[in-house]
Scaffold this active site. Structure first.
Site, PDB file in Angstrom:
ATOM      1  N   ASP A  33      58.975  27.334  26.813  1.00  6.12           N
ATOM      2  CA  ASP A  33      58.605  26.138  27.581  1.00  6.12           C
ATOM      3  C   ASP A  33      59.562  25.021  27.178  1.00  6.12           C
ATOM      4  O   ASP A  33      60.121  25.033  26.072  1.00  6.12           O
ATOM      5  CB  ASP A  33      57.152  25.720  27.257  1.00  6.12           C
ATOM      6  CG  ASP A  33      56.567  24.763  28.287  1.00  6.12           C
ATOM      7  OD1 ASP A  33      55.641  25.160  29.022  1.00  6.12           O
ATOM      8  OD2 ASP A  33      57.042  23.595  28.388  1.00  6.12           O
ATOM      9  N   GLY A  78      55.730  25.118  35.934  1.00  7.04           N
ATOM     10  CA  GLY A  78      55.518  24.396  37.191  1.00  7.04           C
ATOM     11  C   GLY A  78      54.978  23.009  36.965  1.00  7.04           C
ATOM     12  O   GLY A  78      55.026  22.483  35.851  1.00  7.04           O
ATOM     13  N   ARG A  89      49.178  22.940  47.872  1.00  4.51           N
ATOM     14  CA  ARG A  89      50.011  23.673  46.917  1.00  4.51           C
ATOM     15  C   ARG A  89      51.506  23.502  47.162  1.00  4.51           C
ATOM     16  O   ARG A  89      52.312  23.881  46.335  1.00  4.51           O
ATOM     17  CB  ARG A  89      49.635  25.158  46.922  1.00  4.51           C
ATOM     18  CG  ARG A  89      48.269  25.418  46.295  1.00  4.51           C
ATOM     19  CD  ARG A  89      48.045  26.883  46.037  1.00  4.51           C
ATOM     20  NE  ARG A  89      46.730  27.133  45.466  1.00  4.51           N
ATOM     21  CZ  ARG A  89      45.644  27.436  46.168  1.00  4.51           C
ATOM     22  NH1 ARG A  89      45.710  27.515  47.481  1.00  4.51           N
ATOM     23  NH2 ARG A  89      44.493  27.656  45.576  1.00  4.51           N
ATOM     24  N   ASN A 121      53.067  27.892  41.584  1.00  2.57           N
ATOM     25  CA  ASN A 121      52.956  27.427  42.971  1.00  2.57           C
ATOM     26  C   ASN A 121      54.140  26.537  43.350  1.00  2.57           C
ATOM     27  O   ASN A 121      54.755  25.951  42.470  1.00  2.57           O
ATOM     28  CB  ASN A 121      51.651  26.632  43.137  1.00  2.57           C
ATOM     29  CG  ASN A 121      50.459  27.550  43.283  1.00  2.57           C
ATOM     30  OD1 ASN A 121      50.536  28.573  43.959  1.00  2.57           O
ATOM     31  ND2 ASN A 121      49.360  27.199  42.623  1.00  2.57           N
ATOM     32  N   ASP A 149      42.586  35.044  45.294  1.00  6.24           N
ATOM     33  CA  ASP A 149      41.778  34.591  46.440  1.00  6.24           C
ATOM     34  C   ASP A 149      40.854  35.724  46.918  1.00  6.24           C
ATOM     35  O   ASP A 149      39.750  35.481  47.376  1.00  6.24           O
ATOM     36  CB  ASP A 149      42.694  34.154  47.588  1.00  6.24           C
ATOM     37  CG  ASP A 149      43.713  33.129  47.121  1.00  6.24           C
ATOM     38  OD1 ASP A 149      43.350  31.971  46.950  1.00  6.24           O
ATOM     39  OD2 ASP A 149      44.872  33.518  46.891  1.00  6.24           O
ATOM     40  N   ARG A 152      37.927  35.844  44.759  1.00  9.25           N
ATOM     41  CA  ARG A 152      37.046  34.715  45.117  1.00  9.25           C
ATOM     42  C   ARG A 152      36.271  35.030  46.393  1.00  9.25           C
ATOM     43  O   ARG A 152      35.079  34.720  46.505  1.00  9.25           O
ATOM     44  CB  ARG A 152      37.876  33.438  45.299  1.00  9.25           C
ATOM     45  CG  ARG A 152      38.402  32.904  43.982  1.00  9.25           C
ATOM     46  CD  ARG A 152      39.403  31.784  44.155  1.00  9.25           C
ATOM     47  NE  ARG A 152      39.809  31.245  42.859  1.00  9.25           N
ATOM     48  CZ  ARG A 152      40.822  30.417  42.673  1.00  9.25           C
ATOM     49  NH1 ARG A 152      41.560  30.023  43.701  1.00  9.25           N
ATOM     50  NH2 ARG A 152      41.114  29.981  41.468  1.00  9.25           N
ATOM     51  N   HIS A 176      49.297  32.286  49.741  1.00 14.44           N
ATOM     52  CA  HIS A 176      48.399  31.785  48.695  1.00 14.44           C
ATOM     53  C   HIS A 176      48.355  30.274  48.906  1.00 14.44           C
ATOM     54  O   HIS A 176      49.106  29.516  48.295  1.00 14.44           O
ATOM     55  CB  HIS A 176      48.926  32.142  47.298  1.00 14.44           C
ATOM     56  CG  HIS A 176      48.120  31.494  46.198  1.00 14.44           C
ATOM     57  ND1 HIS A 176      46.791  31.756  45.984  1.00 14.44           N
ATOM     58  CD2 HIS A 176      48.463  30.571  45.258  1.00 14.44           C
ATOM     59  CE1 HIS A 176      46.350  31.032  44.975  1.00 14.44           C
ATOM     60  NE2 HIS A 176      47.347  30.303  44.515  1.00 14.44           N
TER      61      HIS A 176
HETATM   62  P1  NAD Z   1      50.750  23.001  33.172  1.00 12.17           P
HETATM   63  O1  NAD Z   1      51.216  21.647  33.584  1.00 12.17           O
HETATM   64  O2  NAD Z   1      49.598  23.138  32.250  1.00 12.17           O
HETATM   65  O3  NAD Z   1      51.963  23.831  32.545  1.00 12.17           O
HETATM   66  C1  NAD Z   1      53.187  23.960  33.175  1.00 12.17           C
HETATM   67  C2  NAD Z   1      54.218  24.120  32.080  1.00 12.17           C
HETATM   68  O4  NAD Z   1      55.486  24.429  32.668  1.00 12.17           O
HETATM   69  C3  NAD Z   1      54.417  22.836  31.248  1.00 12.17           C
HETATM   70  O5  NAD Z   1      54.112  23.093  29.890  1.00 12.17           O
HETATM   71  C4  NAD Z   1      55.887  22.501  31.457  1.00 12.17           C
HETATM   72  O6  NAD Z   1      56.515  21.962  30.289  1.00 12.17           O
HETATM   73  C5  NAD Z   1      56.460  23.856  31.810  1.00 12.17           C
HETATM   74  N1  NAD Z   1      57.751  23.794  32.497  1.00 12.17           N
HETATM   75  C6  NAD Z   1      58.111  23.023  33.542  1.00 12.17           C
HETATM   76  N2  NAD Z   1      59.386  23.278  33.883  1.00 12.17           N
HETATM   77  C7  NAD Z   1      59.840  24.242  33.049  1.00 12.17           C
HETATM   78  C8  NAD Z   1      61.067  24.939  32.906  1.00 12.17           C
HETATM   79  N3  NAD Z   1      62.111  24.684  33.714  1.00 12.17           N
HETATM   80  N4  NAD Z   1      61.156  25.870  31.937  1.00 12.17           N
HETATM   81  C9  NAD Z   1      60.129  26.135  31.112  1.00 12.17           C
HETATM   82  N5  NAD Z   1      58.934  25.508  31.199  1.00 12.17           N
HETATM   83  C10 NAD Z   1      58.797  24.570  32.150  1.00 12.17           C
HETATM   84  O7  NAD Z   1      50.451  23.771  34.543  1.00 12.17           O
HETATM   85  P2  NAD Z   1      49.504  25.044  34.692  1.00 12.17           P
HETATM   86  O8  NAD Z   1      48.136  24.580  34.938  1.00 12.17           O
HETATM   87  O9  NAD Z   1      49.783  25.987  33.590  1.00 12.17           O
HETATM   88  O10 NAD Z   1      50.065  25.648  36.070  1.00 12.17           O
HETATM   89  C11 NAD Z   1      51.303  26.294  36.081  1.00 12.17           C
HETATM   90  C12 NAD Z   1      51.646  26.770  37.483  1.00 12.17           C
HETATM   91  O11 NAD Z   1      50.718  27.796  37.869  1.00 12.17           O
HETATM   92  C13 NAD Z   1      51.534  25.678  38.552  1.00 12.17           C
HETATM   93  O12 NAD Z   1      52.557  25.860  39.476  1.00 12.17           O
HETATM   94  C14 NAD Z   1      50.185  25.969  39.184  1.00 12.17           C
HETATM   95  O13 NAD Z   1      50.055  25.435  40.460  1.00 12.17           O
HETATM   96  C15 NAD Z   1      50.206  27.472  39.162  1.00 12.17           C
HETATM   97  N6  NAD Z   1      48.919  28.149  39.368  1.00 12.17           N
HETATM   98  C16 NAD Z   1      48.953  29.260  40.124  1.00 12.17           C
HETATM   99  C17 NAD Z   1      47.794  29.970  40.366  1.00 12.17           C
HETATM  100  C18 NAD Z   1      47.859  31.216  41.222  1.00 12.17           C
HETATM  101  O14 NAD Z   1      46.847  31.759  41.657  1.00 12.17           O
HETATM  102  N7  NAD Z   1      49.044  31.726  41.476  1.00 12.17           N
HETATM  103  C19 NAD Z   1      46.583  29.539  39.814  1.00 12.17           C
HETATM  104  C20 NAD Z   1      46.595  28.404  39.008  1.00 12.17           C
HETATM  105  C21 NAD Z   1      47.778  27.706  38.791  1.00 12.17           C
END
Ligand code: NAD
Length: 314
Positions: A33, A78, A89, A121, A149, A152, A176
């Site tokens: 990270d 992300g 999203r 996302n 989903d 769910r 999604h």
């Molecule tokens: P978060 O903010 O808790 O964590 C995201 C992490 O990504 C942060 O720690 C940040 O420092 C890191 N980051 C950003 N850019 C980076 C890079 N270039 N290299 C390395 N690390 C980097 O967010 P989260 O709650 O963990 O969510 C993460 C992603 O998952 C989001 O895009 C969210 O929308 C997605 N998500 C997807 C689903 C799904 O069903 N696919 C479900 C929930 C969340």
């Protein structure tokens, strides 16, 4: 050695690590990270948890060189999920693509040949770019898609029909995101096709009923985020389920985001369809008979996803 690199140590990344370690799907995890303190903290916390369970399973602070001997890379990096509640999203699409571009270039530079599982996302767009920018073949790049989903939808349908969740089998397909839909023609309740089950139960307003289920499924993630800030356990187990299917060469059918080209008239898009998952990653799309209405919804989803890709990178 079954090693996995997880990129992004936030809510989702740390939960993915926890799922993989607890389920014995990784012997070693390298966690990456931009936030180094976060990685150190998560590695310490998850090391404790893993040592209690099995001291042969370990997690460490990683670098991109860790991907070289990793069986899979999980991308969870992300933007904060709270952004999605107000803007959907697709929020921050340009920033998300910058994140994926920087990660994929590291992967490509090392000529990595394993699997990428995308959880970030906007899921389908991020999966598309992971494929286009990493140099991997499309069968090696899998988005968690509508696996979550679909779970769910099973919970919501079970509650509405007052049956057990394991008595409902269904799939949400498409994006999604807001352009997803329930594949009613593939849905069964207690082994019976949904439509005939509804008829028996004298639920006559079938379209309203299905629209209501879709609305609830679509809102489900946002409701969790409104209450606790983020959702992570479900997507973490979605990642684990995909990795398990690859490791065990299961050939199981799961609704995941995959590269779709020349199917139902859709070209050059990532979206969710029922896919066979085995030791080669995505081993094919299962042919299913969708109603004309469902096919239309799929095409709408692909047009929408195309428009997001074209606008931001064209
Ligand atoms: P978060 O903010 O808790 O964590 C995201 C992490 O990504 C942060 O720690 C940040 O420092 C890191 N980051 C950003 N850019 C980076 C890079 N270039 N290299 C390395 N690390 C980097 O967010 P989260 O709650 O963990 O969510 C993460 C992603 O998952 C989001 O895009 C969210 O929308 C997605 N998500 C997807 C689903 C799904 O069903 N696919 C479900 C929930 C969340």
């Amino acid at each position: 050695m079954n090693k996995i690199t997880v990129i992004g140590a936030g809510h989702v990344g740390s939960s993915v690590c926890s799922s993989l370690l607890n389920q014995g799907l990784a012997e070693e995890i390298a966690l990456i990270d931009l936030n180094k303190d976060l990685v150190t903290g998560e590695v310490m916390d998850l090391s404790d948890a893993s040592c209690i369970l099995d001291s042969n399973r370990s997690i460490k602070e990683g670098t991109y060189d860790d991907i070289l001997d990793s069986k899979a890379i999980v991308i969870t990096a992300g933007l904060s999920q709270s952004l999605g509640v107000s803007q959907g999203r697709m929020a921050g699409l340009t920033s998300c693509l910058k994140i994926m571009t920087s990660i994929a270039s590291q992967i490509k530079e090392r000529n990595y040949q394993g699997f990428i599982i995308v959880a970030s996302n906007p899921l389908d767009v991020m999966s598309y770019y992971a494929y286009k920018l990493s140099g991997l073949k499309s069968n090696q790049v899998i988005g968690t898609g509508t696996l979550l989903d679909s779970a769910r939808a099973e919970l919501v349908l079970a509650k509405e029909l007052k049956v057990l969740p394991n008595e409902v089998k269904t799939m949400i397909l498409g994006e999604h995101g807001s352009h997803q839909f329930i594949a009613s023609s593939l849905t069964t309740v207690k082994g019976e096709p949904l439509l005939s089950y509804l008829e028996k139960k004298k639920i006559n307003e079938v379209k309203d009923f299905i629209d209501g289920i879709e609305k609830q499924v679509n809102r489900y993630g946002y409701s969790i985020i409104e209450k606790k800030g983020a959702t992570y356990y479900g997507v973490a187990n979605s990642v684990a389920r995909i990795i398990k299917a690859i490791q065990n060469d299961e050939k199981i059918v799961l609704p995941v985001s995959n590269y779709v080209d020349d199917v139902y008239g859709i070209k050059d898009t990532y979206l969710s369809l029922p896919c066979f998952i085995g030791k080669n990653g995505i081993e094919g799309i299962k042919e299913v008979r969708l109603s004309s209405n469902e096919q239309e919804k799929l095409i709408e989803a692909s047009s929408y996803l195309h428009s997001c890709i074209d606008i931001k990178v064209g």
